[in-house]
Design an enzyme around this catalytic site. Sequence first.
Site, PDB file in Angstrom:
ATOM      1  N   GLY A 109       0.761  -1.246   0.000  1.00  0.00           N
ATOM      2  CA  GLY A 109       0.000   0.000   0.000  1.00  0.00           C
ATOM      3  C   GLY A 109       0.788   1.290   0.000  1.00  0.00           C
ATOM      4  N   GLU A 154       3.703  -6.927   1.519  1.00  0.00           N
ATOM      5  CA  GLU A 154       3.434  -7.211   0.092  1.00  0.00           C
ATOM      6  C   GLU A 154       3.395  -5.951  -0.746  1.00  0.00           C
ATOM      7  OE1 GLU A 154       0.249 -10.830   0.631  1.00  0.00           O
ATOM      8  OE2 GLU A 154      -0.453  -8.790   0.332  1.00  0.00           O
ATOM      9  N   PRO A 155       4.481  -5.202  -0.844  1.00  0.00           N
ATOM     10  CA  PRO A 155       4.427  -4.000  -1.682  1.00  0.00           C
ATOM     11  C   PRO A 155       4.410  -4.333  -3.169  1.00  0.00           C
ATOM     12  CG  PRO A 155       6.656  -4.354  -0.839  1.00  0.00           C
ATOM     13  CD  PRO A 155       5.780  -5.411  -0.212  1.00  0.00           C
ATOM     14  N   GLY A 156       3.660  -3.563  -3.921  1.00  0.00           N
ATOM     15  CA  GLY A 156       3.647  -3.729  -5.378  1.00  0.00           C
ATOM     16  C   GLY A 156       4.094  -2.423  -6.013  1.00  0.00           C
ATOM     17  N   ARG A 157       3.193  -1.424  -5.961  1.00  0.00           N
ATOM     18  CA  ARG A 157       3.447  -0.145  -6.622  1.00  0.00           C
ATOM     19  C   ARG A 157       4.799   0.476  -6.231  1.00  0.00           C
ATOM     20  NH1 ARG A 157      -0.913   3.171  -8.017  1.00  0.00           N
ATOM     21  NH2 ARG A 157      -2.139   2.021  -6.508  1.00  0.00           N
ATOM     22  N   ARG A 170      -5.110   3.744 -16.103  1.00  0.00           N
ATOM     23  CA  ARG A 170      -5.299   4.355 -14.779  1.00  0.00           C
ATOM     24  C   ARG A 170      -5.964   5.742 -14.836  1.00  0.00           C
ATOM     25  NH1 ARG A 170      -2.016   5.433 -11.383  1.00  0.00           N
ATOM     26  NH2 ARG A 170      -3.136   4.642  -9.586  1.00  0.00           N
ATOM     27  N   CYS A 179     -10.953   5.376 -29.575  1.00  0.00           N
ATOM     28  CA  CYS A 179     -12.234   5.982 -29.916  1.00  0.00           C
ATOM     29  C   CYS A 179     -13.044   6.172 -28.647  1.00  0.00           C
ATOM     30  CB  CYS A 179     -12.986   5.089 -30.890  1.00  0.00           C
ATOM     31  SG  CYS A 179     -12.043   4.831 -32.360  1.00  0.00           S
ATOM     32  N   TYR A 230       0.579  -1.365 -12.423  1.00  0.00           N
ATOM     33  CA  TYR A 230      -0.818  -1.379 -12.861  1.00  0.00           C
ATOM     34  C   TYR A 230      -0.999  -0.691 -14.224  1.00  0.00           C
ATOM     35  CZ  TYR A 230      -1.117  -2.582  -7.957  1.00  0.00           C
ATOM     36  OH  TYR A 230      -0.904  -3.182  -6.742  1.00  0.00           O
ATOM     37  N   TYR A 232      -9.222   5.720 -12.642  1.00  0.00           N
ATOM     38  CA  TYR A 232      -9.125   6.321 -11.290  1.00  0.00           C
ATOM     39  C   TYR A 232      -8.872   7.833 -11.324  1.00  0.00           C
ATOM     40  CZ  TYR A 232      -7.601   1.442 -10.630  1.00  0.00           C
ATOM     41  OH  TYR A 232      -7.467   0.080 -10.677  1.00  0.00           O
TER      42      TYR A 232
HETATM   43  N1  LLP Z   1      -1.604  -7.137  -1.244  1.00  0.00           N
HETATM   44  C1  LLP Z   1      -2.885  -7.226  -1.610  1.00  0.00           C
HETATM   45  C2  LLP Z   1      -3.744  -8.244  -1.012  1.00  0.00           C
HETATM   46  C3  LLP Z   1      -3.399  -6.341  -2.567  1.00  0.00           C
HETATM   47  O1  LLP Z   1      -4.677  -6.434  -2.915  1.00  0.00           O
HETATM   48  C4  LLP Z   1      -2.562  -5.366  -3.146  1.00  0.00           C
HETATM   49  C5  LLP Z   1      -3.064  -4.451  -4.170  1.00  0.00           C
HETATM   50  C6  LLP Z   1      -1.217  -5.317  -2.744  1.00  0.00           C
HETATM   51  C7  LLP Z   1      -0.776  -6.218  -1.785  1.00  0.00           C
HETATM   52  C8  LLP Z   1      -0.240  -4.337  -3.318  1.00  0.00           C
HETATM   53  O2  LLP Z   1      -0.589  -3.030  -3.049  1.00  0.00           O
HETATM   54  P1  LLP Z   1       0.395  -1.836  -3.501  1.00  0.00           P
HETATM   55  O3  LLP Z   1       1.671  -1.954  -2.697  1.00  0.00           O
HETATM   56  O4  LLP Z   1       0.669  -1.996  -4.939  1.00  0.00           O
HETATM   57  O5  LLP Z   1      -0.343  -0.599  -3.192  1.00  0.00           O
HETATM   58  N2  LLP Z   1      -5.095  -1.101  -9.907  1.00  0.00           N
HETATM   59  C9  LLP Z   1      -4.999  -0.122  -8.848  1.00  0.00           C
HETATM   60  C10 LLP Z   1      -4.343  -0.688  -7.623  1.00  0.00           C
HETATM   61  C11 LLP Z   1      -5.047  -1.914  -7.104  1.00  0.00           C
HETATM   62  C12 LLP Z   1      -4.368  -2.506  -5.919  1.00  0.00           C
HETATM   63  C13 LLP Z   1      -4.846  -3.888  -5.724  1.00  0.00           C
HETATM   64  N3  LLP Z   1      -4.252  -4.543  -4.617  1.00  0.00           N
HETATM   65  C14 LLP Z   1      -4.232   1.093  -9.340  1.00  0.00           C
HETATM   66  O6  LLP Z   1      -3.835   1.122 -10.507  1.00  0.00           O
HETATM   67  O7  LLP Z   1      -4.044   2.044  -8.595  1.00  0.00           O
END
Ligand code: LLP
Length: 469
Positions: free
Chosen positions: A279, A321-324, A361, A392, A421, A365
Amino acid sequence: MVSTHSTGIQHSGSQYLPQRRSTDTNLSPNQELLPLTARVHNHDFLEIGGCDVTTLVQQFGSPLYILDEETLRLACQQYRDAFKQYYQGESQVLYASKAWNCLAVCAIAASEGLGIDVASGGELYTALQAGVNPDKIYLHNNNKSREELIFAIESGCTIVVDNWHELHILGEIVETTNSASAHPRLLLRLTPGIECHTHEYIRTGQLDSKFGFDPNQIEELFSFVSKQSALNCVGLHAHIGSQIFERQPHQDLAALMVEWLRSAAKYGLKLTELNVGGGLGIKYIESDDPPSIEEWVKPICEVIQEACAAENLPLPKLLSEPGRSLIATACVTAYTVGSSKVIPEIRTYVAIDGGMSDNPRPITYQSVYRAVVANKMSSPLTETVTIAGKHCESGDILIKNALLPKTEPGDILLVMGTGAYNYSMASNYNRLPRPAAVIVANGEANLILQRETYQDLIRQDCLPERLKK
Ligand code: LLP
């Protein structure tokens, strides 16, 4: 009008370059706009990972995702090292691969010692094909199919159980299969009821969420699980949302999760893992001010340590669990400028050769991005234009009111912060082939995703015999 600082210095694309040296390990990638290796050469040209961006586009085509390996690896290392430094127990960072799941990215995260969070059978398959050790793979999803659960069990990864339905299916699968490998490691996902300030579509922690067990049923849940000896429940999971700049919600979450551990202990459940989700936000525009990776990790570790000491509980293995924040800043998307339309007194549209199909995105959003012109990095920013995609759809606008140098067809427009994303949510709307992606490091560029072809677009199409001419 030429935009100037009060000092009289002209603004140019160079203002977005990282302010310190790329080798400065204290630079937290999520606090920068451009990848850490970005620099300007020959006055006007942007280079990333030692590769000239305009040359990359000539070589690999446009649009092009350009992933900077050094920035991605540094973010992985900062997460890993911060947990090592601030947490006295065992820790494991998992890359939330929904941000960008492909072989090369999974392989890099794993080579930095990270595990992988996967959200479907497809993401699990990719992580396994990338050679990730299943001991470090965790499967999520609020509606996993029986096939996905069996695939996860057979591959030996950990399953993050979301709801009662899934718990019952797992019970059935385990009962009907005798082998020892049929006793998967499970984490239970609970909804924490913690609110945070982010877009409502990417908030998951509030009680009104489709994810996780309702915390009001926690006693019932722990009581049930404690009686299922075949279910190997090892820990708890929660995730409160994405693109979060505040630190308090994750600290509240950490404290709450230790309370949950204590409740579980009452039922004789020996839970040894806590997963606090991901997050942490990133800087998409100048005014965004997310905490650094270290600033995010440290208080979470402290809260868990203090709460466990107060409750006299052993320290759990701590997962996140970082992603972004791991990958977004490491990638930029290069587009070629095409047509433009000037509507006097109203707006100037500048169109590029991609749009909502490679970056959904903004339309989904209302996300905001910044762009530079990769072949005019030192030119003054004199125009305010709206960057339009080529779909289009009137809403296919990548950036409203972008401040750029004067652009002309053939210029390379580079949108920053597109590693998370974007590719993973890309589509073929209007049957646009998905762009290629390259990874750059030390002056070398390698393809990690091939550009789709028109043949790829019809690969799954079927034309029944009776419709053929
Ligand atoms: N763990 C779980 C269970 C999650 O659902 C998510 C993201 C993460 C970890 C990773 O979160 P992050 O570190 O990336 O914030 N498509 C949207 C974001 C959706 C996030 C979904 N879950 C966007 O483009 O902003």
